[in-house]
Write a protein that holds these residues in place. Structure first.
Motif, PDB file in Angstrom:
ATOM      1  N   ALA B  63       0.833  -1.206   0.000  1.00  0.00           N
ATOM      2  CA  ALA B  63       0.000   0.000   0.000  1.00  0.00           C
ATOM      3  C   ALA B  63       0.866   1.253   0.000  1.00  0.00           C
ATOM      4  O   ALA B  63       1.853   1.333   0.732  1.00  0.00           O
ATOM      5  CB  ALA B  63      -0.912  -0.007   1.223  1.00  0.00           C
ATOM      6  N   GLU B  64       0.479   2.226  -0.819  1.00  0.00           N
ATOM      7  CA  GLU B  64       1.151   3.530  -0.783  1.00  0.00           C
ATOM      8  C   GLU B  64       0.375   4.404   0.182  1.00  0.00           C
ATOM      9  O   GLU B  64      -0.829   4.587   0.011  1.00  0.00           O
ATOM     10  CB  GLU B  64       1.073   4.196  -2.158  1.00  0.00           C
ATOM     11  N   GLU B  65       1.046   4.909   1.186  1.00  0.00           N
ATOM     12  CA  GLU B  65       0.349   5.822   2.086  1.00  0.00           C
ATOM     13  C   GLU B  65       1.257   6.970   2.480  1.00  0.00           C
ATOM     14  O   GLU B  65       2.332   6.781   3.023  1.00  0.00           O
ATOM     15  CB  GLU B  65      -0.215   5.087   3.314  1.00  0.00           C
ATOM     16  N   GLY B  66       0.810   8.178   2.176  1.00  0.00           N
ATOM     17  CA  GLY B  66       1.541   9.390   2.542  1.00  0.00           C
ATOM     18  C   GLY B  66       2.993   9.363   2.105  1.00  0.00           C
ATOM     19  O   GLY B  66       3.894   9.665   2.891  1.00  0.00           O
ATOM     20  N   VAL B  86       6.267  -1.275  -6.467  1.00  0.00           N
ATOM     21  CA  VAL B  86       7.674  -1.541  -6.161  1.00  0.00           C
ATOM     22  C   VAL B  86       8.548  -1.075  -7.335  1.00  0.00           C
ATOM     23  O   VAL B  86       9.570  -0.421  -7.141  1.00  0.00           O
ATOM     24  CB  VAL B  86       7.893  -3.037  -5.851  1.00  0.00           C
ATOM     25  N   ALA B  87       8.110  -1.387  -8.555  1.00  0.00           N
ATOM     26  CA  ALA B  87       8.907  -1.006  -9.726  1.00  0.00           C
ATOM     27  C   ALA B  87       9.084   0.513  -9.782  1.00  0.00           C
ATOM     28  O   ALA B  87      10.158   1.014 -10.111  1.00  0.00           O
ATOM     29  CB  ALA B  87       8.241  -1.503 -11.000  1.00  0.00           C
ATOM     30  N   ARG B  88       8.045   1.230  -9.435  1.00  0.00           N
ATOM     31  CA  ARG B  88       8.119   2.689  -9.542  1.00  0.00           C
ATOM     32  C   ARG B  88       8.872   3.320  -8.372  1.00  0.00           C
ATOM     33  O   ARG B  88       9.709   4.184  -8.564  1.00  0.00           O
ATOM     34  CB  ARG B  88       6.700   3.277  -9.637  1.00  0.00           C
ATOM     35  N   HIS B  89       8.569   2.864  -7.160  1.00  0.00           N
ATOM     36  CA  HIS B  89       9.097   3.565  -5.987  1.00  0.00           C
ATOM     37  C   HIS B  89      10.320   2.913  -5.365  1.00  0.00           C
ATOM     38  O   HIS B  89      11.091   3.575  -4.675  1.00  0.00           O
ATOM     39  CB  HIS B  89       8.011   3.684  -4.921  1.00  0.00           C
ATOM     40  N   THR B 172      10.421   4.354   2.807  1.00  0.00           N
ATOM     41  CA  THR B 172      10.245   5.712   2.310  1.00  0.00           C
ATOM     42  C   THR B 172      11.051   5.836   1.016  1.00  0.00           C
ATOM     43  O   THR B 172      12.290   5.854   1.051  1.00  0.00           O
ATOM     44  CB  THR B 172      10.748   6.748   3.340  1.00  0.00           C
ATOM     45  N   PRO B 173      10.365   5.876  -0.131  1.00  0.00           N
ATOM     46  CA  PRO B 173      11.095   5.969  -1.401  1.00  0.00           C
ATOM     47  C   PRO B 173      11.836   7.287  -1.493  1.00  0.00           C
ATOM     48  O   PRO B 173      11.435   8.280  -0.879  1.00  0.00           O
ATOM     49  CB  PRO B 173       9.979   5.926  -2.457  1.00  0.00           C
ATOM     50  N   TRP B 174      12.924   7.292  -2.222  1.00  0.00           N
ATOM     51  CA  TRP B 174      13.666   8.527  -2.445  1.00  0.00           C
ATOM     52  C   TRP B 174      12.962   9.319  -3.529  1.00  0.00           C
ATOM     53  O   TRP B 174      12.503   8.748  -4.522  1.00  0.00           O
ATOM     54  CB  TRP B 174      15.099   8.214  -2.875  1.00  0.00           C
ATOM     55  N   THR B 175      12.894  10.627  -3.335  1.00  0.00           N
ATOM     56  CA  THR B 175      12.254  11.456  -4.353  1.00  0.00           C
ATOM     57  C   THR B 175      13.338  12.194  -5.130  1.00  0.00           C
ATOM     58  O   THR B 175      14.493  12.237  -4.718  1.00  0.00           O
ATOM     59  CB  THR B 175      11.286  12.462  -3.712  1.00  0.00           C
TER      60      THR B 175
END
Ligand code: FES
Ligand code: FES
Lengths: 163, 287
Positions: B63-66, B86-89, B172-175
């Motif tokens: 789940a993507e949350e915040g 997962v592939a994207r983030h 927490t994915p890197w932006t």
């Protein structure tokens, strides 16, 4: 310790019920309770892949899953590959054609793994096919003909789909 | 071999599972079974009770949350491998999953199981360490979260109490513009790595690296971050000289010595693979 537990599941489209000890793994249950000895048991610790069956459409190691965990599941084994009239599955036909087995001990596990691979990535190239087969050990063939058969079957299957 | 006899429990809820765990000391939680089942079959472990988590639907899911990605402990490795989230983030996780076992084991194996088994060379704990992930745990006493840096207690032992179960791992994915690399060396495909190296590089608007994370698997009891190498890269342009110097830090670590490889060889691999992970990161167009 506890008594046996009831396990009801579908195997190759047929409903089966049996009882087993909680510690019985799925491959042993198929072989000993249901008499489906096509699924082989080699190492019993997840290394050789001889025990591979499909559970709810996914290739899994039958020795690393308890029979109790397959209660209610849809299982497919090598016995379910050929058609009712005996016509071989394209994979089986390709294995015969390419002489992809010698003793045949590893073959059921390899076939069941390839059912999933052909389903997911019928366009797999040789390197991808070898990677997909990395979880199945064969002590006889040297893999050349297994890979050849897998690629032939993949072609046959995608040809049918494309038509 | 066959496991020693045990009682089997298949709770349908997390509350029931932790209730059983509290009540039955020495019980083992069964997630994907790709480590516990071999250990049972080989009688390395002989618990009286096995508590199966596979019937608890709420424990699996991505789940993507915040701005964070929460992955349920029972999420299968194969589902992570195929997840668009997962592939994207978390693209480096996807890369690492290709090295985890085989199709058949990834179809069953879970992220929670990998983290709790905590093999020193396992890929998913290294990825969790790379992202400073947060581990959620629950017991009858309540819930808590544990920073991944604190999660390994010692060799193959997570910092969980005997009555606690892992429920989720949050990343927490890197932006911004981020590059990643993952490489490992093992004797056979699908084996645990002798050494693995992963990196994340974040780039600022001026094209310099403004954030770096590097992790090594297989060198010590737990995945090892390389703060000196990260500091060396931060603020740099990421030239091959920067990478060579950063990778040199990887050779100064303390490495373990076992039947698979000696400490010197592991240190050598650590340097070479760190360099390769960095090279792989810059060779790929950053997203
Ligand atoms: S018997 Fe299951 S992997 Fe060898
Ligand atoms: S044909 Fe004998 S093990 Fe593969």
């Amino acid at each position: 310790m506890d008594d046996t537990i009831a396990v009801a599941l579908r195997v190759n489209g047929r409903t089966f019920q049996g009882r087993c000890e909680p510690r019985t793994h799925l491959a042993d249950f198929l072989r000993h309770e249901l008499g489906l000895t096509g699924t082989h048991v080699g190492c019993e610790h997840g290394v050789c892949g001889a025990c591979t069956v499909l559970v709810d459409g996914r290739a899994v190691r039958g020795c690393l899953m308890l029979a109790a965990q397959a209660d209610g599941a849809e299982v497919r084994t090598v016995e379910g590959l050929a058609a009712a009239d005996g016509t071989l599955h394209p994979l089986q036909a390709a294995f015969v054609e390419a002489h992809a087995l010698q003793c045949g001990f590893c073959t059921p596990g390899i076939l069941m793994t390839l059912v999933e691979v052909l389903n997911d990535t019928p366009d797999a190239d040789e390197a991808e096919m070898r990677e997909a087969l990395s979880g199945n050990l064969c002590r006889c063939t040297g893999y050349q003909n297994i890979v050849k058969a897998a690629l032939t079957a993949a072609k046959a299957v995608s040809g049918v789909r494309g038509a | 071999m066959k496991p020693a006899p045990f009682r089997y429990h298949a709770p349908r809820s997390v509350a029931d599972a932790v209730g059983l765990l509290a009540e039955r000391p020495g019980a083992r939680l069964l997630s994907g079974g790709q480590s516990l089942m071999p250990m049972l079959n080989l009688r390395y472990v002989m618990p009286d009770d096995v508590i199966d988590l596979n019937r608890i639907d709420t424990l699996a899911g991505i789940a993507e949350e915040g701005g964070r990605v929460r992955i349920g402990g029972m999420t299968r490795q194969r589902d992570l491998e195929r997840s668009p989230v997962v592939a994207r983030h978390l693209p480096v996780m996807r890369e690492a999953l290709r090295w985890v076992g085989h199709i058949q084991t990834r179809n069953r194996g879970t992220i929670g199981g990998s983290l709790c088994h905590l093999d020193p060379a396992a890929e998913l704990p290294a990825i969790a360490m790379l992202y400073d992930a947060e581990v959620s745990a629950i017991s009858v006493r309540g819930e808590r979260s544990i920073a991944m840096a604190e999660f390994p207690a010692f060799y193959m032992t997570p910092a969980l109490e005997p009555d606690e179960a892992l429920t989720a791992v949050t990343f927490t994915p890197w932006t911004g513009r981020t590059a990643f690399g993952f490489v490992e060396f093992s004797r056979r495909h699908g084996d645990f790595a002798v050494v693995s190296a992963a990196c994340l590089l974040g780039y600022g608007p001026d094209g310099r690296i403004d954030r770096a994370a590097l992790v090594l698997g297989g060198v010590g009891a737990a995945p090892l971050r390389l703060p000196d190498a990260e500091a060396r890269l931060t603020g740099s342009r990421g030239t091959s000289e920067d990478f060579t110097e950063a990778a040199a830090f990887a050779e100064r670590i303390e490495a373990m010595d076992d039947a698979h490889a000696g400490a010197d060889y592991r240190r050598h691999l650590a340097r070479v693979l760190t360099g390769r992970a960095l090279a792989q990161a810059v060779a790929r167009p950053a997203a």
